[in-house]
Write an enzyme that holds these catalytic residues in place. Sequence first.
Site, mmCIF file in Angstrom:
data_model
loop_
_atom_site.group_PDB
_atom_site.id
_atom_site.type_symbol
_atom_site.label_atom_id
_atom_site.label_comp_id
_atom_site.label_asym_id
_atom_site.label_seq_id
_atom_site.Cartn_x
_atom_site.Cartn_y
_atom_site.Cartn_z
ATOM 1 N N ARG A 45 -33.096 4.714 38.092
ATOM 2 C CA ARG A 45 -33.895 4.061 38.669
ATOM 3 C C ARG A 45 -33.485 3.951 40.052
ATOM 4 N NH1 ARG A 45 -35.862 -0.659 34.752
ATOM 5 N NH2 ARG A 45 -33.523 -0.563 34.496
ATOM 6 N N ASP A 88 -38.537 7.268 39.509
ATOM 7 C CA ASP A 88 -39.188 5.815 39.242
ATOM 8 C C ASP A 88 -40.316 6.429 38.061
ATOM 9 O OD1 ASP A 88 -40.678 3.829 38.452
ATOM 10 O OD2 ASP A 88 -41.015 3.087 40.544
ATOM 11 N N ILE A 89 -39.990 6.077 36.951
ATOM 12 C CA ILE A 89 -40.895 6.894 36.047
ATOM 13 C C ILE A 89 -42.503 6.334 36.064
ATOM 14 C CG2 ILE A 89 -41.603 6.785 33.477
ATOM 15 C CD1 ILE A 89 -38.388 6.842 32.754
ATOM 16 N N HIS A 174 -32.195 8.929 13.944
ATOM 17 C CA HIS A 174 -30.815 9.535 14.071
ATOM 18 C C HIS A 174 -30.216 9.570 12.490
ATOM 19 C CE1 HIS A 174 -29.585 5.203 14.345
ATOM 20 N NE2 HIS A 174 -28.574 5.631 13.834
ATOM 21 N N GLU A 212 -24.722 -3.940 7.950
ATOM 22 C CA GLU A 212 -23.935 -4.185 9.258
ATOM 23 C C GLU A 212 -23.071 -5.463 9.430
ATOM 24 O OE1 GLU A 212 -26.664 -2.417 12.746
ATOM 25 O OE2 GLU A 212 -27.753 -3.867 11.576
ATOM 26 N N ASP A 231 -36.994 -2.958 12.457
ATOM 27 C CA ASP A 231 -35.694 -2.393 12.973
ATOM 28 C C ASP A 231 -35.199 -1.568 12.047
ATOM 29 O OD1 ASP A 231 -33.828 -1.869 15.240
ATOM 30 O OD2 ASP A 231 -32.510 -2.944 14.167
ATOM 31 N N HIS A 236 -35.442 3.905 9.011
ATOM 32 C CA HIS A 236 -34.561 4.288 8.062
ATOM 33 C C HIS A 236 -34.413 4.270 6.707
ATOM 34 C CE1 HIS A 236 -32.801 4.600 12.241
ATOM 35 N NE2 HIS A 236 -32.162 3.311 12.343
#
Length: 492
Positions: A45, A88-89, A174, A212, A231, A236
């Site tokens: 950016r 700049d997207i 992931h 975690e 989240d 997941h």
Amino acid sequence: MLKAFDFVIFGGAGDLALRKLIPGLYRAYCNDELPEGTRIFGTCRRQEAVAEYQDKVRAAAEQHLRKGEFVAETWDRFAKMIHPLFLDISSRDEHWDKMAEILKSGNDNRVFYLSTPPSVFGVCCKHISESDLISPTTRVVVEKPLGYDAASADAINTEIGEYFDEKSIYRIDHYLGKEAVQNLLTLRFANGIFEHLWDAKTIDHVQISLCETVGLEGRASFYDDAGAMRDMVQNHLLQLLCLVAMESPNKLTADSIRSEKIKVLESLRALQGDAVKWHTVRGQYAAGEMDGKAVPGYLDELGKDSNTETFVAIRAHIDNWRWSKVPFYLRTGKRLKERFAEIVIQYKDVSHEVYPESAGGVTPNRLVIRLQPEESIQMVLMSKNLEKHETELTPVVLNLNLAEKYKHFVSDAYKRLMLDAAAGDPSLFIHRAEVDAAWGWVDPIIEAWQRPENKPMAYPAGSWGPEASEELLSGDGRSWFNMDELLTEDQD
């Protein structure tokens, strides 16, 4: 065979690109998995960031690759593939035209990785389309979180879908790229001993834990809006549940696998209203101790009051013939005692105990699939204590440590998924119907949590979460399993 491709990372100077994406592509280069002619573009950016980019990605790779992986001479050759771009997207200007000119001079096989906030997914896809960069061999990879609820997820998917066909949209989780997760399918469908012992007749219950030890880690703004349910659970945990519970696909193709996963999500027993109180636990960590050091509570880190949950435990049921009356216990949380991700398949007790009480109790057999920090498959069996003349029963662990078996293999979920996207293989990515079904199950739970009586329960950092989490299982005559504690007891 994978053909040369152009890989464009929007948000190329961001945290994900520096920690995971560029190091993953470097690993692919080291394994000779990047075809000659492949190009990697990172958008920045700020104009100054373009000049600094090569030094920045090199420093990040040195920091985030494992010890011994970074080799300066190899990196110098790999770095010739990397090209920073000022962009700049949100603004469709001459810099988009310049990028389009560069890409059109290279490979038709293109992957656009949106390592950006979901709020700009739509405009980014719009500008890609307006730049005439979408072809039949173009894919777009989008990161989670995909929406805040079913309505917002649908809006984002609809925006992306205006420019990309569903078959070209790769929604990444992931966890699905972890080799240990993929090995779960092999374990189930390539081993008769397990496939014949994988239903309500033999399995007592299933536990899936993603634990975690970290706190907010600079993600305060995002996390307080999302919480553990959005989240971790919506993506997941539910994806892992699908892989454990799904029927065998007729072929290991993307469509067949997705079809079976969607059936599982649609078979999840709805949790609404008062049922949420009895089948879920919601927690928030308070001040405590981690590794002998005092750590602040969630509200102290956040700097304001909040009812956002940092811990979730759920008792779920899948209403189909295979899993009738088998509870699935899901657990995730921050600032817990240990960091690990694992799936535990606990089998039913033996139908008749032939040993006297003096021999000791019989521990149920368990199959434990550890996903992190190490990748392993362990089986808990009963054995006679060979050090004693009299019969004494004791649990022992059969351990297949995959890190020991494959000593030179470095697991990298992002590398696997990026190469799959480049190859046009969507098997490990999430279909829109999966997203819709997952939100359809999660949304009513979140809605019920908004009631005043359903505030998150405090638990001290460094613990296993709220006491109510233990009670969720103890009320069923069960308990959370921890392989490390069993191994410690065994050594004692």
